[in-house]
Design an enzyme around this catalytic site. Structure first.
Site, PDB file in Angstrom:
ATOM      1  N   LEU A  47       1.253   4.902 -27.921  1.00  0.00           N
ATOM      2  CA  LEU A  47       0.702   5.659 -29.044  1.00  0.00           C
ATOM      3  C   LEU A  47      -0.715   5.179 -29.319  1.00  0.00           C
ATOM      4  O   LEU A  47      -0.932   4.020 -29.674  1.00  0.00           O
ATOM      5  CB  LEU A  47       1.595   5.487 -30.279  1.00  0.00           C
ATOM      6  CG  LEU A  47       2.990   6.113 -30.145  1.00  0.00           C
ATOM      7  CD1 LEU A  47       3.904   5.665 -31.277  1.00  0.00           C
ATOM      8  CD2 LEU A  47       2.881   7.643 -30.123  1.00  0.00           C
ATOM      9  N   GLU A  48      -1.681   6.075 -29.177  1.00  0.00           N
ATOM     10  CA  GLU A  48      -3.089   5.694 -29.232  1.00  0.00           C
ATOM     11  C   GLU A  48      -3.795   6.158 -30.497  1.00  0.00           C
ATOM     12  O   GLU A  48      -5.028   6.114 -30.566  1.00  0.00           O
ATOM     13  CB  GLU A  48      -3.795   6.225 -27.979  1.00  0.00           C
ATOM     14  CG  GLU A  48      -3.176   5.683 -26.695  1.00  0.00           C
ATOM     15  CD  GLU A  48      -3.828   6.195 -25.424  1.00  0.00           C
ATOM     16  OE1 GLU A  48      -4.921   6.812 -25.536  1.00  0.00           O
ATOM     17  OE2 GLU A  48      -3.270   5.987 -24.328  1.00  0.00           O
TER      18      GLU A  48
END
Length: 326
Positions: free
Chosen positions: A151-152
């Site tokens: 998850l960026e």
């Protein structure tokens, strides 16, 4: 593992149809361990112009394949996965069969959540439960060995920890749980990503930080290092190695080819040098660690598709070297 995992999840109260779970499942009595040193690669569930690969055609060099990506639904925290038909699979069963065939070869296949465009919000007990329930349902449906957190766009360590603890409780120590944070996310132990890793280190398999697509960063010695160098890989990995993670939980993430990332590409030989620097104390650049870490897990690349497009140059050099680490 697919049959054993499905049986365990059903024993714990989960079915793919209901998407609900309790944490009372028993683990496979003979779990297949990830190798002491492992090569991880991401597999595209989409066509981005690199090369289309069925899972069965992924190079044998990889020990962990992360299927990219699961995506969010309208329910906060919930994830789903849809097989891209452009890949040429005649059915989802054919894809499941490919997963099982890779597992029969000793390869772990995990479902990656997020990516550059993916946003999954887990920020309260309800969304944590939704994440755990949906992840477990997808694992049961396809036979995935575990979950990869990529998850960026920000995470909440408190509630994502709750979700991962629920998944681990349901699956047991057979769970393969990996992470691929961006470089900035692992700069110090106060970041949410680092906190998630520390909170779950009792069952965390490996953190493969993306040492690319970033500018200069601080190493564990407080010095600034530029991306695209052996020092960037070693001095930044040292932050995790001295910050509370076991060496076996640290991997070096690098692009498989210049086309695979917007910046930070290094030749495979540089990845090999970084691995030797950290595990053997040889081939270091300006940064030399205070000690060696022979239990370092290995390396990761984005992606197996870009690797194939480049004639497997990356895995052909880095893979055998990871296998030969002390």
């Amino acid at each position: 593992m697919a049959a054993a995992l499905t049986a365990a999840l059903v024993a714990g109260g989960l079915t793919a149809a209901t998407g609900t779970a309790t944490a009372t499942a028993t683990a496979d009595p003979a779990p297949r361990a990830v190798p002491r040193h492992a090569l991880t690669g991401y597999w595209h569930n989409f066509d981005n112009g690199s090369v289309l690969l069925k899972l069965r055609d992924v190079s044998d060099a990889y020990d962990i394949i992360a299927v990219a990506f699961a995506e969010s639904t309208a329910t906060p925290g919930q994830i789903d996965f849809s097989l891209d038909r452009s890949l040429g699979y005649a059915s989802e069963q054919e894809f499941r069969d490919d997963i099982a065939a890779k597992q029969a070869e000793g390869v772990s296949v995990v479902l990656s959540v997020g990516g550059a465009n993916g946003t999954v919000t887990v920020n309260d007990p309800a969304s944590a439960q939704a994440f755990a329930d949906s992840a477990l349902a997808l694992m049961a449906e396809y036979g995935f060995d575990g979950i990869d957190i990529d998850l960026e766009h920000g995470i909440n360590a408190t509630y994502l920890t709750q979700a991962m603890e629920q998944i681990h409780a349901a699956v047991g120590d057979d769970l393969v749980y990996t992470m691929a944070p961006q470089t900035l996310d692992m700069q110090h132990t106060g970041t949410e990503y680092f906190q998630l890793a520390l909170n779950t280190r009792d069952f965390l398999t490996v953190v493969n930080t993306q040492y690319y697509n970033s500018g200069s960063m601080l190493g564990c010695d407080g010095q600034v290092y530029s991306a695209g160098s052996v020092d960037f890989l070693t001095a930044l990995a040292c932050v995790q190695l001295t910050g509370g993670l076991a060496p076996s939980q640290v991997g070096l993430g690098a692009p498989a080819s210049p086309s695979a990332a917007s910046s930070g590409y290094v030749e495979p030989a540089v990845v090999v040098a970084a691995l030797d620097c950290l595990t053997r104390g040889t081939d270091c650049g300006r940064f030399v660690p205070d000690r060696t870490y022979p239990d370092l897990r290995g390396a990761m690349t984005w992606s197996v598709n870009w690797d194939a497009a480049d004639g497997h140059t990356w895995s052909g050099l880095v893979g055998p070297h990871v296998d030969a680490l002390p």
